[in-house]
Design an enzyme around this catalytic site. Structure first.
Site, PDB file in Angstrom:
ATOM      1  N   GLN A   1       0.880  -1.186   0.349  1.00  0.00           N
ATOM      2  CA  GLN A   1      -0.223   0.178  -0.264  1.00  0.00           C
ATOM      3  C   GLN A   1       1.096   1.282  -0.076  1.00  0.00           C
ATOM      4  O   GLN A   1       1.772   1.519   0.659  1.00  0.00           O
ATOM      5  CB  GLN A   1      -0.594   0.014   1.184  1.00  0.00           C
ATOM      6  CG  GLN A   1      -2.015   1.203   0.763  1.00  0.00           C
ATOM      7  CD  GLN A   1      -2.899   0.979   2.181  1.00  0.00           C
ATOM      8  OE1 GLN A   1      -3.428  -0.221   2.275  1.00  0.00           O
ATOM      9  NE2 GLN A   1      -3.866   2.018   2.365  1.00  0.00           N
TER      10      GLN A   1
ATOM     11  N   GLN B   1      -0.322 -12.040   9.560  1.00  0.00           N
ATOM     12  CA  GLN B   1       0.829 -11.005   9.098  1.00  0.00           C
ATOM     13  C   GLN B   1      -0.072  -9.957   9.108  1.00  0.00           C
ATOM     14  O   GLN B   1       0.183  -8.467   8.926  1.00  0.00           O
ATOM     15  CB  GLN B   1       0.507 -11.164   7.459  1.00  0.00           C
ATOM     16  CG  GLN B   1       1.306 -10.114   7.013  1.00  0.00           C
ATOM     17  CD  GLN B   1       0.933 -10.422   5.403  1.00  0.00           C
ATOM     18  OE1 GLN B   1      -0.438  -9.925   5.071  1.00  0.00           O
ATOM     19  NE2 GLN B   1       1.569 -10.179   4.190  1.00  0.00           N
TER      20      GLN B   1
ATOM     21  N   SER C   1       3.115  -6.556   2.442  1.00  0.00           N
ATOM     22  CA  SER C   1       1.918  -6.223   2.994  1.00  0.00           C
ATOM     23  C   SER C   1       1.231  -7.264   2.181  1.00  0.00           C
ATOM     24  O   SER C   1       1.067  -7.882   2.043  1.00  0.00           O
ATOM     25  CB  SER C   1       1.796  -5.409   3.217  1.00  0.00           C
ATOM     26  OG  SER C   1       0.799  -5.104   4.641  1.00  0.00           O
ATOM     27  N   LEU C   2       0.819  -6.797   1.710  1.00  0.00           N
ATOM     28  CA  LEU C   2      -0.313  -6.767   0.502  1.00  0.00           C
ATOM     29  C   LEU C   2      -0.291  -7.813  -0.284  1.00  0.00           C
ATOM     30  O   LEU C   2      -1.096  -8.298  -0.961  1.00  0.00           O
ATOM     31  CB  LEU C   2      -1.538  -5.792   0.368  1.00  0.00           C
ATOM     32  CG  LEU C   2      -0.981  -4.410  -0.731  1.00  0.00           C
ATOM     33  CD1 LEU C   2      -1.225  -4.855  -2.458  1.00  0.00           C
ATOM     34  CD2 LEU C   2      -1.552  -3.661  -0.754  1.00  0.00           C
TER      35      LEU C   2
ATOM     36  N   ARG D   1      -9.569  -7.843   3.515  1.00  0.00           N
ATOM     37  CA  ARG D   1      -8.732  -7.290   4.307  1.00  0.00           C
ATOM     38  C   ARG D   1      -9.383  -5.715   4.694  1.00  0.00           C
ATOM     39  O   ARG D   1      -8.340  -5.606   5.441  1.00  0.00           O
ATOM     40  CB  ARG D   1      -7.542  -7.410   3.844  1.00  0.00           C
ATOM     41  CG  ARG D   1      -6.394  -7.290   4.361  1.00  0.00           C
ATOM     42  CD  ARG D   1      -4.995  -8.196   3.518  1.00  0.00           C
ATOM     43  NE  ARG D   1      -4.054  -8.254   4.165  1.00  0.00           N
ATOM     44  CZ  ARG D   1      -3.570  -6.816   4.488  1.00  0.00           C
ATOM     45  NH1 ARG D   1      -3.035  -5.902   3.040  1.00  0.00           N
ATOM     46  NH2 ARG D   1      -1.951  -7.147   4.488  1.00  0.00           N
TER      47      ARG D   1
ATOM     48  N   HIS E   1      -0.571  -3.628  10.921  1.00  0.00           N
ATOM     49  CA  HIS E   1       0.602  -4.346  11.277  1.00  0.00           C
ATOM     50  C   HIS E   1       1.144  -4.800  12.441  1.00  0.00           C
ATOM     51  O   HIS E   1       2.421  -3.869  13.168  1.00  0.00           O
ATOM     52  CB  HIS E   1       1.765  -3.889  10.268  1.00  0.00           C
ATOM     53  CG  HIS E   1       1.789  -4.744   9.481  1.00  0.00           C
ATOM     54  ND1 HIS E   1       1.826  -6.240   8.787  1.00  0.00           N
ATOM     55  CD2 HIS E   1       1.232  -4.096   7.609  1.00  0.00           C
ATOM     56  CE1 HIS E   1       0.976  -6.540   7.037  1.00  0.00           C
ATOM     57  NE2 HIS E   1       1.103  -4.423   7.274  1.00  0.00           N
TER      58      HIS E   1
END
Length: 311
Positions: A9, A252, A94-95, A119, A203
């Site tokens: 992101q 995660q 991440s994503l 998500r 996170h």
């Protein structure tokens, strides 16, 4: 050896994917499939904005994934490049880990889009706006960042969220704790803390409601063994087993993105070239982590053609 990596992101921008879709029917097919899977015209939002709507986590996450997979499809369908033949590892920030799993055949495109939409919504809903925050500690080592976070917590949540590259570590947690951390950087020998313009503290343990939502969704999703090992964010190690992939994707959400360690581990495993598809945010980090390796970002048709000459 070669690794293909996928951005997270922050790499979204109005206009993304437009030139690629105009040049390639294979790219258009990706954007259409994602639109149909989500029941929304995400591609129009990607190309025309408004920027505020595209930046919403629930839109940015599937949009970034779609743009990267469209780039990959053009490489595969028009350039004759097969990821299974050209990549030794894949990874994503991440994503981007979901994008990597999609690219490696573990999760189909429509399922990946729906998972990322959920998500994004779940992460945004996990913490009331203004309750949490994030800050980049510029010039910090992971050890310095951990010490600052521990000192600033004072009973609240304050943890390392992203270990991106040498001198770039991100912390996440309660807004008050992040503010206290910013006031502690000098005494810990860190250059400065830069608050990040995010809508939620990603996170960190405050994201547990989102982790619970993803655990339920991932339990129902079909996940196959990837045909290329995927480096997981939370372990900085390759994974191929479906059940392990599910578990690590849940972890995660609240866990640290160990990007620096992942790149070092891929390099130690023999990777000498990194190819970032669909963004230009990971290569600068990779150059700081492993300055001796070849790394390239591929977004446009010209860059795809340039890659085809080298691959």
């Amino acid at each position: 050896m070669r690794a293909f990596v996928f951005p997270g992101q922050g790499s979204q921008a109005v206009g993304m994917g437009a030139a690629l879709a105009e040049a390639s029917s294979h790219a258009r097919a990706v954007f259409q499939e994602v639109d149909e899977a989500l029941g929304q015209n995400l591609f129009r939002l990607m190309t025309d904005g408004p920027a505020d709507d595209l930046t919403l986590t629930e839109n940015a996450q599937p949009a970034i994934m779609a743009n990267a997979i469209a780039t990959l499809r053009v490489l595969e369908q028009e350039g004759g490049v097969r990821l299974s033949e050209k990549a030794d590892f894949v990874a994503g920030h991440s994503l981007g880990e979901y994008t990597a799993l999609c690219a490696a055949g573990a999760i189909d495109l429509a399922t990946t889009a729906r998972l990322l939409k959920l998500r994004g919504r779940a992460m945004q809903a996990a913490v009331p706006v203004g309750t949490g925050g994030m800050a980049a500690l510029l010039g910090a080592t992971i050890e310095q960042a951990e010490a600052i976070a521990a000192a600033a917590a004072e009973g609240e949540i304050c943890t390392v969220a992203n270990d991106n590259a040498p001198g770039q570590v991100v912390i996440s947690g309660n807004a008050g704790a992040i503010e206290r951390a910013a006031g502690l950087v000098k005494e810990h020998g860190v250059k400065r803390a830069m608050p990040l313009p995010v809508s939620a503290p990603f996170h960190c343990p405050l994201m547990q409601p989102a982790a619970d939502a993803m655990e339920a969704a991932l339990a129902e999703a079909r996940i196959d063994a990837p045909f290329v090992p995927v480096f997981a964010n939370v372990t900085a190690a390759p994974v191929t087993a479906s059940d392990t992939i599910r578990r690590l994707l849940v972890e995660q959400v609240t866990g640290i993105v160990r990007w620096r360690e992942s790149v070092l581990a891929m390099h130690a495993a023999g990777v000498t070239r990194f190819v970032e598809l669909g963004g230009k945010v990971l290569v600068p980090m990779i150059k700081r982590i492993t300055p001796d390796v070849d790394s390239i970002s591929v977004v446009s048709m010209d860059e795809i053609e340039a890659l085809l000459q080298k691959i």
